[in-house]
Design a protein around this motif. Sequence first.
Motif, PDB file in Angstrom:
ATOM      1  N   THR A   1      -1.578   3.122  -6.542  1.00  0.00           N
ATOM      2  CA  THR A   1      -0.165   3.490  -6.633  1.00  0.00           C
ATOM      3  C   THR A   1       0.118   4.156  -7.977  1.00  0.00           C
ATOM      4  O   THR A   1      -0.326   3.688  -9.026  1.00  0.00           O
ATOM      5  N   GLN A   2       0.861   5.262  -7.929  1.00  0.00           N
ATOM      6  CA  GLN A   2       1.153   6.026  -9.138  1.00  0.00           C
ATOM      7  C   GLN A   2       2.599   5.806  -9.579  1.00  0.00           C
ATOM      8  O   GLN A   2       3.426   5.289  -8.826  1.00  0.00           O
ATOM      9  N   ILE A   3       2.876   6.215 -10.803  1.00  0.00           N
ATOM     10  CA  ILE A   3       4.202   6.002 -11.387  1.00  0.00           C
ATOM     11  C   ILE A   3       4.914   7.336 -11.560  1.00  0.00           C
ATOM     12  O   ILE A   3       4.364   8.282 -12.140  1.00  0.00           O
ATOM     13  N   VAL A   4       6.140   7.407 -11.026  1.00  0.00           N
ATOM     14  CA  VAL A   4       7.022   8.552 -11.258  1.00  0.00           C
ATOM     15  C   VAL A   4       8.086   8.092 -12.252  1.00  0.00           C
ATOM     16  O   VAL A   4       8.791   7.119 -12.003  1.00  0.00           O
ATOM     17  N   ALA A   5       8.182   8.784 -13.377  1.00  0.00           N
ATOM     18  CA  ALA A   5       9.117   8.398 -14.435  1.00  0.00           C
ATOM     19  C   ALA A   5      10.392   9.215 -14.331  1.00  0.00           C
ATOM     20  O   ALA A   5      10.352  10.427 -14.122  1.00  0.00           O
ATOM     21  N   VAL A   6      11.528   8.547 -14.489  1.00  0.00           N
ATOM     22  CA  VAL A   6      12.823   9.232 -14.532  1.00  0.00           C
ATOM     23  C   VAL A   6      13.718   8.463 -15.494  1.00  0.00           C
ATOM     24  O   VAL A   6      13.778   7.238 -15.453  1.00  0.00           O
TER      25      VAL A   6
ATOM     26  N   LEU B   1       5.582  14.321 -22.191  1.00  0.00           N
ATOM     27  CA  LEU B   1       4.358  13.885 -22.858  1.00  0.00           C
ATOM     28  C   LEU B   1       4.411  12.390 -23.179  1.00  0.00           C
ATOM     29  O   LEU B   1       3.417  11.663 -23.016  1.00  0.00           O
ATOM     30  N   HIS B   2       5.569  11.916 -23.631  1.00  0.00           N
ATOM     31  CA  HIS B   2       5.723  10.487 -23.910  1.00  0.00           C
ATOM     32  C   HIS B   2       5.489   9.649 -22.660  1.00  0.00           C
ATOM     33  O   HIS B   2       4.754   8.653 -22.692  1.00  0.00           O
ATOM     34  N   TYR B   3       6.140  10.029 -21.566  1.00  0.00           N
ATOM     35  CA  TYR B   3       5.971   9.265 -20.326  1.00  0.00           C
ATOM     36  C   TYR B   3       4.536   9.336 -19.813  1.00  0.00           C
ATOM     37  O   TYR B   3       3.987   8.340 -19.331  1.00  0.00           O
ATOM     38  N   GLU B   4       3.933  10.496 -19.914  1.00  0.00           N
ATOM     39  CA  GLU B   4       2.546  10.649 -19.473  1.00  0.00           C
ATOM     40  C   GLU B   4       1.623   9.735 -20.277  1.00  0.00           C
ATOM     41  O   GLU B   4       0.716   9.103 -19.727  1.00  0.00           O
ATOM     42  N   SER B   5       1.862   9.630 -21.578  1.00  0.00           N
ATOM     43  CA  SER B   5       1.013   8.801 -22.427  1.00  0.00           C
ATOM     44  C   SER B   5       1.127   7.319 -22.067  1.00  0.00           C
ATOM     45  O   SER B   5       0.221   6.537 -22.360  1.00  0.00           O
ATOM     46  N   CYS B   6       2.236   6.938 -21.428  1.00  0.00           N
ATOM     47  CA  CYS B   6       2.437   5.543 -21.019  1.00  0.00           C
ATOM     48  C   CYS B   6       1.939   5.269 -19.608  1.00  0.00           C
ATOM     49  O   CYS B   6       1.960   4.106 -19.170  1.00  0.00           O
ATOM     50  N   GLY B   7       1.524   6.301 -18.885  1.00  0.00           N
ATOM     51  CA  GLY B   7       0.919   6.077 -17.578  1.00  0.00           C
ATOM     52  C   GLY B   7       1.573   6.752 -16.394  1.00  0.00           C
ATOM     53  O   GLY B   7       1.141   6.563 -15.258  1.00  0.00           O
ATOM     54  N   ALA B   8       2.616   7.561 -16.613  1.00  0.00           N
ATOM     55  CA  ALA B   8       3.278   8.232 -15.490  1.00  0.00           C
ATOM     56  C   ALA B   8       2.487   9.465 -15.057  1.00  0.00           C
ATOM     57  O   ALA B   8       1.864  10.149 -15.871  1.00  0.00           O
ATOM     58  N   THR B   9       2.558   9.747 -13.760  1.00  0.00           N
ATOM     59  CA  THR B   9       1.867  10.897 -13.169  1.00  0.00           C
ATOM     60  C   THR B   9       2.824  12.057 -12.927  1.00  0.00           C
ATOM     61  O   THR B   9       2.448  13.217 -13.069  1.00  0.00           O
ATOM     62  N   ALA B  10       4.046  11.748 -12.524  1.00  0.00           N
ATOM     63  CA  ALA B  10       5.047  12.773 -12.221  1.00  0.00           C
ATOM     64  C   ALA B  10       6.368  12.366 -12.860  1.00  0.00           C
ATOM     65  O   ALA B  10       6.554  11.208 -13.258  1.00  0.00           O
TER      66      ALA B  10
ATOM     67  N   ASN C   1       0.866  -1.182   0.000  1.00  0.00           N
ATOM     68  CA  ASN C   1       0.000   0.000   0.000  1.00  0.00           C
ATOM     69  C   ASN C   1       0.902   1.231   0.000  1.00  0.00           C
ATOM     70  O   ASN C   1       0.958   1.988   0.969  1.00  0.00           O
ATOM     71  N   ILE C   2       1.643   1.387  -1.096  1.00  0.00           N
ATOM     72  CA  ILE C   2       2.530   2.535  -1.221  1.00  0.00           C
ATOM     73  C   ILE C   2       1.935   3.504  -2.228  1.00  0.00           C
ATOM     74  O   ILE C   2       1.080   3.146  -3.033  1.00  0.00           O
ATOM     75  N   GLN C   3       2.420   4.745  -2.187  1.00  0.00           N
ATOM     76  CA  GLN C   3       1.798   5.782  -2.992  1.00  0.00           C
ATOM     77  C   GLN C   3       2.404   5.916  -4.390  1.00  0.00           C
ATOM     78  O   GLN C   3       1.730   6.339  -5.320  1.00  0.00           O
ATOM     79  N   PHE C   4       3.678   5.571  -4.540  1.00  0.00           N
ATOM     80  CA  PHE C   4       4.257   5.674  -5.880  1.00  0.00           C
ATOM     81  C   PHE C   4       5.452   4.742  -6.036  1.00  0.00           C
ATOM     82  O   PHE C   4       6.089   4.334  -5.065  1.00  0.00           O
ATOM     83  N   ILE C   5       5.708   4.408  -7.286  1.00  0.00           N
ATOM     84  CA  ILE C   5       6.906   3.674  -7.666  1.00  0.00           C
ATOM     85  C   ILE C   5       7.670   4.553  -8.651  1.00  0.00           C
ATOM     86  O   ILE C   5       7.083   5.116  -9.570  1.00  0.00           O
ATOM     87  N   THR C   6       8.952   4.714  -8.413  1.00  0.00           N
ATOM     88  CA  THR C   6       9.802   5.511  -9.297  1.00  0.00           C
ATOM     89  C   THR C   6      10.602   4.559 -10.169  1.00  0.00           C
ATOM     90  O   THR C   6      11.338   3.711  -9.674  1.00  0.00           O
TER      91      THR C   6
END
Length: 321
Positions: free
Chosen positions: A261-266, A276-285, A198-203
């Motif tokens: 759980t949300q996805i942080v892309a780096v 925009l590319h990362y957002e289109s694949c499902g990242a939030t931040a 039950n975590i809030q995000f995965i980076t």
Amino acid sequence: MDQNSLETRLGSMKLQYPIMNGAGSCGATIEKVRRLAENAEIGAVVVGPMTVKLRPINSGNVFDTRDPNFTVNSLGLPNDGEEPIKERLPHLVEICHDNGKKLIVTQPGFCLDDYVRLAEAAAKAGADAIECNTSCPNVWDDQHQHEILCFVLDQLRATMLAVQARVGGSINIGMKVSPYSNPLALDRVARMVRDDLNIQFITTMNTYPNALSLDEDCKPVLDKMVLGGMGGKAVKPMNLGAVYQINKVFKGDHNHRPTQTQIVAVGGIDSGLDVLHYESCGATAFQVTSAFLDEPANDRGEGNPAIFGRILAEYLELKNK
């Protein structure tokens, strides 16, 4: 994210902007945190690393950007250790909050107890989130390389469950993972997050481990450490694939509920199109690390906060077409 606004949510955090600096690009000093909090168009300042014990920087050249396609680094998680950083954290939180930013502490550990102890310290100091770094590839002691936790699934699950049990509900919890070349391993980690945690995000993701870059004389650019983590533009296609696959699992199926759980892309972000590319694949931040450090704003080699505003402007222009 609202198309007419850059505001977004990550866990319980309301972020003015969806981008932020990446782990290891700011440190945990008052001067560096203030510089980002006051001058960068970011939603959060990622401070750290913060380990239990002081860690000096690895020897020799440990960060190289000479190739425009990638960076290599072997910093080795340099930081002052838990006690000095813990004393500064409440002031760092205040600086960020006074400037409308959230504060995320990136925390690598070397055992389960480390992760729990550091999470408690961050929560007590009033930090908004922790990013449990389970994926640093550049930790060497006595010429022996440490194993990367996120590849050992049982230990990873136990560690994150322990952190969750101790500080869950009092601070947002994130987990940073490595690139997974085994697609089944990536799937197992995504399902573990969805079904067991039950975590809030995965980076996703940390640098690609044990890369070797040579100069024109065929000498390692990391002259002492030789091997380092690879980041920058070269890793973007790998990480877009990871974000896409994780998001697909997170959506659930007829046997599993979707996760919050949300996805942080780096990885390789230096333009609005990358966001925009990362957002289109499902990242939030989105985190910017190599590009930020590759635009030094002074003779100390500190990154240029203006890069975040440029990326956001490009992103908005593309969204509003």
